[in-house]
Every structure is written in structure tokens, then in C-alpha cells.
Enzyme design. Structure first.
Site, PDB file in Angstrom:
ATOM      1  N   ASP A 260       0.828  -1.197   0.000  1.00 39.45           N
ATOM      2  CA  ASP A 260       0.000   0.000   0.000  1.00 39.45           C
ATOM      3  C   ASP A 260       0.871   1.259   0.000  1.00 39.45           C
ATOM      4  O   ASP A 260       1.818   1.373   0.784  1.00 39.45           O
ATOM      5  CB  ASP A 260      -0.906  -0.012   1.239  1.00 39.45           C
ATOM      6  CG  ASP A 260      -1.780   1.212   1.333  1.00 39.45           C
ATOM      7  OD1 ASP A 260      -2.642   1.388   0.458  1.00 39.45           O
ATOM      8  OD2 ASP A 260      -1.596   2.001   2.287  1.00 39.45           O
ATOM      9  N   GLU A 297       1.447  -0.096  -4.872  1.00 38.27           N
ATOM     10  CA  GLU A 297       0.585   1.049  -5.173  1.00 38.27           C
ATOM     11  C   GLU A 297       1.419   2.306  -4.980  1.00 38.27           C
ATOM     12  O   GLU A 297       2.115   2.442  -3.964  1.00 38.27           O
ATOM     13  CB  GLU A 297      -0.623   1.106  -4.245  1.00 38.27           C
ATOM     14  CG  GLU A 297      -1.541   2.284  -4.556  1.00 38.27           C
ATOM     15  CD  GLU A 297      -2.299   2.817  -3.353  1.00 38.27           C
ATOM     16  OE1 GLU A 297      -3.263   3.575  -3.565  1.00 38.27           O
ATOM     17  OE2 GLU A 297      -1.927   2.512  -2.218  1.00 38.27           O
TER      18      GLU A 297
END
Length: 624
Positions: A260, A297
Site C-alpha cells: 500500500d 501502489e
């Protein structure tokens, strides 16, 4: 630092070893809560404390007592049955795996499906997901992309507020439940990717501050102080996170990790943390004959993430590419606020299909500077694309899915772009049948002041988008319940048609090598920005498909593509075919056939697509 012991409570029937890094303490004891015993721990020169307790039963609850004062859960707890503030629990993580010989698919052959465990089923558990695995396999999915499952406060959360990173959430079914899900997925031929969050911990139940310098005030992120990845005592912090990554791969047979928001992992050291994590995971996979994907990401359009270590890159296997979503969203909805301001130019869509990043050094209004690099030389299967995700849906004020923002023709066009693109497609749960339930932001914090701060923060976050409405209360259980899928929708009306279209296009993708060829030279884009028509040409040797798409929302448009090789082209799919329409009304169809002397002059209705093949072999029947 010592690598003799794994972090946390490592159980065996003969003994359990407790191992924790707590340099801020001089004395640490393991408090066995059930028997109210305190076991002294030995400290080494690097601040690690260790003790071994024989014949300790699995299920034993424990805490660490620091300097005879504070009692805290284990930072590497495997289970938190009483929540983030309660005692940790010793867990027997042995499991009777039946996936010997399993090997995850390559990214080239992958189709991902992002799901949130709590809202994917009424029960909201790992075990409840299992009964849907045959459906996902038959749909054409190859890989589950599971949102974060590390223990977070309460029973309702997206997962990005996790604070015990080694503990699968107890409300989902804990360690054994996750193992059962992964094993069942592998039995169905499905890989499992897990979303992990290393850039911050949640604000409630984060006791790492009491143990040592896990965080630094030298950098600030959206979640206050940054994780200490490059300052004094950062080596044990990096170990804590990298060992966590290997833990998911080893104990749970996870096939890869989605990291993330790596742009928030601030690290200016000579060996960046993200690169070290990827290298460690890839080396582990090679030793264990496993195929593992580490995918990031990031907001940065930076090709160095995907370059090999030998080329001075970070060596990641892939990254999420939001640019395709942003351009499609603007094309279908007309929204031009917030970060969508950078994606108003239709010419960026063919650019993204050709070279991945929309911004490769030109000025960005969102960033207020030049932004990005070119990904033209990076193979296309290193990028994961989507038309919806938890972020793009859930970070809207009302959590509207694309099914609420465009019509049925728009949904079909989005499916064609996603599934015929040169990139790795990812569906967001329910997308394939046009789920209508919103995906809202929800939490279940126990601190009233924190709840108030979350409500205020969400309202401020929407200011840039000028949405005029009252945000749903993140703390309300009804917000969570409204976000649950209704799988029965796919059995009726236009939902059934859309579902069958996804199945059909996914089958076409899996059986047509041209659609999975990651070679950049095998993807050609013909476009006309004035008519908003686009032809995506995909090739693999002599085999080729041409996917014509009309992004004009109101008018039929025509695109002419030369037939330089003198090939014969026949139409194999048309979104206005009766098979894919909700009524029997006569609709404008694309031309069926083009001979070797014909240029392809294709006219499409608004938001329509048509696919042409140069192959003479008969296609298998398709449709409902």
C-alpha cells in the site's frame, strides 16, 4: 541484530519462544495472563528480549510487561481475540495443506479480483468466501486480491487501520480461517494476493511507540509521523516489516503482496526499503520453488520501481496503474474536479495504452510541477489496471460504483477497455454484474475523540471535489451493512447480461494469445481525438484483434484504419448485438466483414465497441 528467533510467540507442542524488540526498555517480562505468571526475558545487545516456556498450550493469552510498568500486546502477535487492546494469544499455526505442487500464474496470464472480506458475503468471514471460489474461477478470475486483514480496532474497517500486522483479524476467522481460504483457493486453481500496509499503523491500538523508535518525526505523512526506515535503529524496524512479508508467504502460502502507498515509505538510504523487501521475497520464493509477485501502489509514475536491481531499479514485479481508470472515468462521467483535472485530454488515453503513464515529464496541475517518466520500455504485464477499486469507489463521498455513474452501454465499454488492454486486469468485487450497493468508508473505533476526528477528516477530504451532500457516518454500523454485496443481482435483468459479457470477454482473453502478449510492439493504438474513437490493435505473431471503441457519449462516430497487410477481418463481438442488450430494440451494429482490399471503416453507436479478428478459424459460440 539477532536472527536466531522469529519475532512474536512461536509455538510448538514442546515449547513456545517469545521474541520481541524493545530497546526502549531495560526489563521485559512475558505475562502469561491465564496463569498470572511473569516470565523474565533475556536482553541482547541489540535490544531484543527472548524467553522460552515449555509445554505451553496453544490459546494461552499473554502480554509483555515493560520495565515493571506498562503491559502491552505483542507487536508481532498472531492473534488478538479480545481486540487491539487485549492480550495476545499463542497460536498453533500448523496446517494440513493440500496444495503441494501449486504454482501461481504469471502476471501475463493473471486476472485479479479485489475483495473486502467483511462485505463480500453476509457473514464477512474467510470461510464464507470459500463457497464463492468456484464462481470466481468460472468467471475467469485467476487471482484473489484481498484487502488488508491485519487486526484493526473493532469489527468493521477497510483494513488500513491495522495495528497488529501479524494477526489475521479475529472477526474474519483468524489465522486458521485465512489458511483454510488460501488452501481452498489453490484447490480451485486460484492464487491469493494480500494487501499489506507498511507505511503507517492505525491510530487506535498502536503500541509500537512504547517498544522503540518504530517511527520518526523527521518526515511527515498523511498519517502523522513516518515509519523509521532510514534513521538510527531503523534496521530492526525494517526487519519487523520484511519478516512480516515473508510470514504471509510462508505460514499462509500467500502468492504475492500488494504494498500500500509506497510513496509514503520515505527512505533516503542507499538501499531503499521497498527494494530490500522485494529482493528478500523473491530470493525466498526462489529457494522454495514458489512464484511470488510483489506489486506496489504508488502515486509516482516512476519507471525505476519496475527496473531490475541490476539496472539500479527497485526490482518490483509490478505496480497498480491508476491512469487508465482516471481517463476512463472522465470520459464516461465528465467529472473534472480533484485529481481528475489532470485527465481531461482524451489524447492521454491512447498514450496510456501505448506507454503506461499519462504523465511522462509534462506539467501536472495536480502536482504543480512536471510529473512522471515514460514506461514505454517496461513490459505491459508489469502494470495492474482497473475501472474500479476500493479507493476509487470508497473515497467518493457516497461510495458510488461506476454502475451508478454511467449507463449500461458505458459499463460494457469499460469492460472492453479493461479486459482487452495490454495490462493485467483487476475487477473490484461485484463489478462484473453491476453491483449497485455503494462501497462506503467505515470504521468501528472505540475512542469517541478519534471517531469525531475521522468524521471531520472525511468531510475535509471531499472539499476538493465540491460534492454537495452529507457524508455517511463512518462509525455507523449501517454504513458497513449498506456496503455488502448482493450476489443475487447477477441472476436477473441487465445484471445477468453484464455478468455474461464479462465471462465472455474473459474467456476471449484467456484463449487469445494476442490479448495477453505484453510486448509493447504488439500493441498498436489508432485514434481520433476529435471523434473520441479509438482502435486498440493487439497482436501475437500472425494473430491479431482490433478492438474499436467509441467514447463519444452522444453520437455515432467513425474511425478509418488502414489495412496495410491486406488481411481479412471479421467481427467476432459487438456490444450492440442483441445478446448484450437489455431490450429487443433495433440498435446500430458495426460492419461484419472487411476484405483484404478494404480499409477498416468502422462506425459505432455512442459508447459501443466491436472486436474484429484476422483469424479464419471458427470461434466457439459465445453469449447467453
Amino acid at each position: 541484530m539477532s536472527r536466531e528467533h522469529r519475532l512474536g510467540a512461536v509455538y510448538s507442542p514442546e515449547q513456545t519462544t517469545f521474541h520481541v524488540w524493545a530497546p526502549a526498555a531495560q526489563v521485559v517480562e512475558t505475562h502469561l495472563v491465564d496463569s498470572d505468571r511473569y516470565i523474565p526475558m533475556q536482553r541482547d545487545e541489540n535490544g531484543y528480549f527472548t524467553c522460552t516456556v515449555p509445554d505451553l498450550p496453544a490459546g494461552t493469552r499473554y502480554l509483555y510487561r515493560l520495565d515493571g510498568d506498562k503491559e502491552r500486546p505483542d507487536p508481532a502477535s498472531r492473534s488478538q481475540p479480545e481486540g487491539v487492546h487485549g492480550p495476545s494469544q499463542v497460536v498453533d499455526q500448523s496446517f494440513d495443506w493440500t496444495d503441494a505442487g501449486w504454482r501461481a500464474p504469471t502476471l501475463r496470464n493473471s486476472v485479479m479480483y479485489e475483495l473486502h472480506v467483511g462485505t463480500f458475503t453476509p457473514e464477512g468471514t474467510f470461510d464464507a468466501v470459500i463457497r464463492h471460489l468456484p464462481y470466481l474461477r468460472d468467471l475467469g478470475v485467476t487471482t484473489l486480491q484481498i484487502m488488508p486483514v491485519a487486526q484493526f480496532p473493532g469489527a468493521r474497517n477497510w483494513g488500513y487501520d491495522g495495528v497488529q500486522l501479524y494477526a489475521p483479524h479475529s472477526a474474519y476467522g483468524g489465522s486458521a480461517g485465512l489458511q483454510r481460504l488460501v488452501n481452498a483457493a489453490h484447490e480451485q486453481g486460484l492464487a491469493v494476493m494480500l494487501d499489506v500496509v507498511y507505511n503507517h499503523l492505525g491510530p487506535e491500538g498502536n503500541y509500537l511507540w512504547d517498544y522503540g523508535p518504530y517511527f520518526t518525526d523527521r518526515y511527515q505523512s498523511s498519517w502523522s509521523d513516518s515509519v523509521n526506515l532510514d534513521g538510527p535503529d531503523s534496521d530492526p524496524v525494517r526487519r519487523f516489516l520484511i519478516e512480516n512479508a515473508i510470514y504471509w508467504l510462508d505460514i499462509f502460502h500467500i502468492d504475492g503482496l500488494r504494498l500500500d502507498a509506497i510513496h509514503a515509505l520515505i527512505d533516503v538510504s542507499a538501499r531503499p526499503f521497498v527494494g530490500e523487501l522485494a529482493a528478500t521475497a523473491q530470493d525466498w520464493a526462489a529457494r522454495h520453488n514458489r512464484r511470488v509477485h510483489i506489486i506496489a501502489e504508488t502515486h509516482h509514475s516512476d519507471r525505476r520501481l519496475l527496473l531490475s536491481r541490476e539496472a539500479n531499479g527497485l526490482g518490483l514485479d509490478g505496480q497498480w496503474l491508476d491512469d487508465l481508470h482516471h481517463l476512463l472515468h472522465v470520459a464516461l462521467t465528465g467529472e473534472r474536479v480533484g485529481y481528475y483535472v489532470d485527465y481531461q485530454d482524451f489524447r492521454l488515453l491512447p498514450k496510456v495504452l501505448r506507454e503506461s503513464y499519462a504523465y511522462s515529464g509534462q506539467y501536472s496541475r495536480v502536482w504543480g510541477r512536471r510529473h512522471g517518466t515514460s514506461g514505454r520500455d517496461i513490459p505491459a504485464d508489469r502494470f495492474v489496471v482497473h475501472t474500479q477499486t476500493h479507493d476509487q469507489v470508497g473515497n467518493r463521498m457516497l461510495g458510488e460504483r461506476l454502475s451508478e455513474l454511467t449507463d449500461f452501454d458505458g459499463l460494457k465499454l469499460a469492460a472492453a477497455l479493461l479486459l482487452c488492454s495490454p495490462y493485467v486486469p483487476m475487477l473490484f468485487m461485484g463489478e462484473e454484474y453491476g453491483e449497485t450497493a455503494p462501497f462506503l468508508y467505515f470504521v468501528s473505533h472505540g475512542d469517541p475523540d478519534l471517531v469525531a476526528a475521522v468524521r471531520k477528516g472525511r468531510a475535509a477530504e471531499f472539499a476538493a471535489f465540491a460534492w454537495e451532500a452529507e457524508p455517511p457516518d463512518p462509525q455507523a454500523e449501517s454504513t458497513f451493512e449498506r456496503s455488502k454485496l448482493d450476489h443475487s443481482l447477477r441472476q436477473s435483468g441487465h445484471h445477468t447480461i453484464l455478468h455474461e459479457l464479462y465471462r465472455d470477454l474473459l474467456k476471449l482473453r484467456h484463449t487469445t494469445p494476442a490479448l495477453t502478449n505484453p510486448d509493447r510492439e504488439a500493441t498498436i493504438v489508432h485514434d481520433d481525438p476529435l471523434t473520441r474513437m479509438l482502435c486498440l490493435e493487439r497482436r501475437n505473431g500472425p494473430e491479431a484483434l482490433r478492438i474499436f471503441m467509441n467514447f463519444d457519449l452522444n453520437q455515432a462516430q467513425t474511425l478509418r484504419v488502414l489495412n496495410d497487410d491486406g488481411e481479412t477481418w471479421r467481427k467476432i463481438r459487438d456490444s450492440n448485438d442483441l445478446l448484450w442488450c437489455v431490450d429487443d430494440a433495433e440498435r446500430q451494429l458495426a460492419r461484419e466483414h472487411f476484405g483484404p482490399d478494404d480499409a477498416l471503416l468502422v462506425t459505432l453507436a455512442p459508447k459501443a465497441f466491436a472486436i474484429y479478428s484476422n483469424q479464419r478459424e471458427e470461434e466457439e459460440p459465445h453469449g447467453r
